[in-house]
Scaffold this active site. Structure first.
Site, PDB file in Angstrom:
ATOM      1  CB  THR A   1      80.599  70.598   2.509  1.00  0.00           C
ATOM      2  OG1 THR A   1      80.827  70.374   0.880  1.00  0.00           O
ATOM      3  CG2 THR A   1      82.276  70.511   3.165  1.00  0.00           C
TER       4      THR A   1
ATOM      5  CE1 TYR B   1      83.508  67.588   1.361  1.00  0.00           C
ATOM      6  CE2 TYR B   1      85.303  68.617   0.577  1.00  0.00           C
ATOM      7  CZ  TYR B   1      84.317  69.042   0.340  1.00  0.00           C
ATOM      8  OH  TYR B   1      83.322  69.362   0.136  1.00  0.00           O
TER       9      TYR B   1
ATOM     10  CB  THR C   1      78.157  75.332  -0.755  1.00  0.00           C
ATOM     11  OG1 THR C   1      79.312  74.358  -1.356  1.00  0.00           O
ATOM     12  CG2 THR C   1      78.519  75.869   0.568  1.00  0.00           C
ATOM     13  CG  ASP C   2      78.879  72.440  -4.447  1.00  0.00           C
ATOM     14  OD1 ASP C   2      79.729  73.421  -4.399  1.00  0.00           O
ATOM     15  OD2 ASP C   2      79.399  71.213  -5.151  1.00  0.00           O
TER      16      ASP C   2
ATOM     17  CE  LYS D   1      81.056  77.020  -3.300  1.00  0.00           C
ATOM     18  NZ  LYS D   1      80.970  75.462  -3.818  1.00  0.00           N
TER      19      LYS D   1
ATOM     20  CD  GLU E   1      65.894  93.276 -22.944  1.00  0.00           C
ATOM     21  OE1 GLU E   1      66.131  93.365 -23.821  1.00  0.00           O
ATOM     22  OE2 GLU E   1      64.908  93.468 -22.517  1.00  0.00           O
TER      23      GLU E   1
HETATM   24  N1  ASP Z   1      80.207  69.847  -3.584  1.00  0.00           N
HETATM   25  C1  ASP Z   1      79.499  70.359  -1.742  1.00  0.00           C
HETATM   26  C2  ASP Z   1      78.388  70.280  -1.678  1.00  0.00           C
HETATM   27  O1  ASP Z   1      77.540  71.669  -2.654  1.00  0.00           O
HETATM   28  C3  ASP Z   1      80.350  71.305  -1.933  1.00  0.00           C
HETATM   29  C4  ASP Z   1      80.071  72.302  -0.495  1.00  0.00           C
HETATM   30  O2  ASP Z   1      78.933  72.144   0.355  1.00  0.00           O
HETATM   31  O3  ASP Z   1      80.415  72.879   0.182  1.00  0.00           O
HETATM   32  O4  ASP Z   1      77.315  69.532  -1.324  1.00  0.00           O
END
Ligand code: ASP
Length: 314
Positions: A13, A27, A92-93, A163, A281
């Protein structure tokens, strides 16, 4: 004193664009190059920074071939005497998975800093430029080392970063460990030592990624059955991480199927589905467990560990 920073672009992103600047979710990720992202940060103008595009993808689609290449290119640049640190722009994913993978393979003595954004580059309130500026500041920090993630003014160690939110700008957390540092006006307020670890090394990750063992994550949940395990065994899975409930408990139907997988020579480890914490454990439980608890924090990290263990024979 090394002074060059290398930015390795992979998409996400942070490099995404939308038709409407006020659209934060509709987007397309991975549209702008690392060089374009750098050009959008006035504070970095004139600094010794090189850009290289390693990939251009939405990190939901991250793959082993990109990981292999990214590890190679990061190691190449980190070995250069003139390079102080490397920054990776990422989605971010799956950022936490890439961070852990790079930590286990490279555990570098220089900073390898991942950054990302929750809003596309075209957004009115794009967070990418400030995150990139902060990531470069961390990569330049004297004494910094290891794989870290820098987002929303916070530095997270690869072992701890998760995340935790689907939308807000401050979407990452380090759980019980807490953040490693904060970036404040380009300066660092550090709370913990930089990450260290034993690098498995590049030779472990073959360029022939088709040969990397298939290790799958399978959740335990209400109504679980043996069907998923049976299907995976029939399809040739090489290792299974069960995303167990709570403190490592597994549905009895799944437990029985997983025990059969172990008996068939397929290693199985348990991670916890919980957003925080690790499986705790009793010593006797750990000794007798048919399904050992993962040493890494999340099932996704445990998947990487098991895959690398199968590749390295350790
Ligand atoms: N789907 C995007 C990615 O992981 C989400 C992001 O970057 O926030 O590339």
């Amino acid at each position: 004193m090394p002074s060059t920073i290398v930015i390795l672009g992979t998409g996400g992103t942070i490099a995404g664009t939308a038709v409407d600047p006020s659209d934060n979710v509709g987007y397309t990720a991975a549209q702008r190059s690392a060089a374009e992202l750098l050009a959008a940060v006035p504070a970095l103008k004139g600094q010794a920074i090189e850009c290289e595009q390693v990939a251009q993808l939405d990190s939901k689609d991250m793959d082993h071939a990109t990981w292999q290449r990214l590890a190679q290119r990061a190691a190449h640049h980190l070995a250069r005497a003139d390079v102080a640190g490397v920054v990776v722009t990422h989605g971010t994913d799956t950022l936490e998975e890439t961070a852990w993978f790079l930590h286990r393979v490279l555990a570098p003595a220089k900073p390898l800093v991942l950054t990302a954004a929750m809003r596309p580059a075209s957004a009115l309130s794009a967070d990418g430029p400030a995150n990139l500026r902060d990531a470069v500041a961390v990569a330049r920090e004297p004494g910094a080392r290891g794989v870290v993630a820098v987002l929303a003014g916070t530095v997270h160690a690869a072992a701890d970063v998760r995340k935790v939110h689907s939308y807000r700008l401050d979407a990452f957390d380090s759980g019980d460990a807490g953040p490693l540092a904060r970036v404040e006006e380009g300066g660092l307020r550090r709370f913990r030592p930089w990450p260290e670890g034993e690098a498995l090394g590049l030779p472990v990750i073959s360029e022939d990624v088709a040969s990397w063992p298939w290790v799958e994550v399978l959740p335990s949940h209400a109504g679980a059955t043996r069907a998923g395990v049976d299907a995976m065994l029939a399809a040739g899975v090489r290792g299974i991480v069960v995303a167990a409930t709570g403190n490592g408990s597994v549905h009895q139907a799944l437990q029985a199927a997983l025990a059969r997988a172990v008996a068939a020579g397929v290693p199985v480890v348990r991670g916890t589905r919980c957003a925080q914490g690790v499986i705790v454990e009793s010593p006797a439980g750990a000794r007798d467990a048919v399904l050992p608890a993962a040493t890494a924090g999340t099932p996704w990290q445990a998947r990487i560990d098991l895959m690398l263990a199968l590749m390295s024979g350790r």
